[in-house]
Design an enzyme around this catalytic site. Sequence first.
Site, PDB file in Angstrom:
ATOM      1  N   HIS A  76     -19.741 -67.573 -94.039  1.00  0.00           N
ATOM      2  CA  HIS A  76     -18.276 -67.645 -94.025  1.00  0.00           C
ATOM      3  C   HIS A  76     -17.808 -69.102 -94.024  1.00  0.00           C
ATOM      4  CE1 HIS A  76     -18.386 -63.430 -92.790  1.00  0.00           C
ATOM      5  NE2 HIS A  76     -17.073 -63.377 -92.936  1.00  0.00           N
ATOM      6  N   ASN A  88     -26.534 -71.456 -90.977  1.00  0.00           N
ATOM      7  CA  ASN A  88     -25.428 -70.525 -90.739  1.00  0.00           C
ATOM      8  C   ASN A  88     -25.429 -69.993 -89.311  1.00  0.00           C
ATOM      9  OD1 ASN A  88     -23.251 -68.708 -91.361  1.00  0.00           O
ATOM     10  ND2 ASN A  88     -24.751 -67.078 -91.667  1.00  0.00           N
TER      11      ASN A  88
END
Length: 212
Positions: free
Chosen positions: A69, A100
């Site tokens: 994201h 991440n």
Amino acid sequence: SKGEVVRHTYYTISYSEENEQAAWVYYKLSSAINNGTQDRTDDFRADPLVSTGSASLADYKGSGYDRGHLCPAADMTQNKTSMSETFYLSNMSPQLAGFNRGIWSTLEDQVRKWAVDYENLYVVTGPIFKNNLGVIGPDEVTVPGYFYKVIYDGKDKMIGLILPNGSSSKSIDQFVVPIDQIEQQTGIDFFPGMNDQLENQLEAKSDWINWN
């Protein structure tokens, strides 16, 4: 910056067709972040508002990279719409799992803490297409070499960070750089509507201590 500007309900992106992901994602984060109750929807899908077509699920399948994201799901817990919008693949960038789920996640947590401290934050985040790690999928989605965040409190504080797309044991403060450096790396002029004198002053330096 170049790219198609796409406005969703709770965040705005500039989509890079060449790289099949956003060059920047911009949104406002308020101190009410902890009041949100919406759970993750995990409804990853193509973005219907990108006129040239966004990346697809097939691009990430079996790639070995996380769908990372840019605007975090945890920043958009107000309601189902805000949460679901974060799972458009235009808001994703290929990230190594160690990045991440490691230093990038730690930085996202820190930004949410700052939002509580400073009431309102304006956040711009995205990839830096330098020393890229190749491409994935039939759409040839670029795997960026680096990622950045620029955070502004709406008053007199601004901070920028550049992080390599990989695992790191360093602390977040070691990635702080002047916003001017991020502009040079990305070709993006952040907050162009700001008073020029204030903009030049804030973008010339980043001070971790001033934020903590």
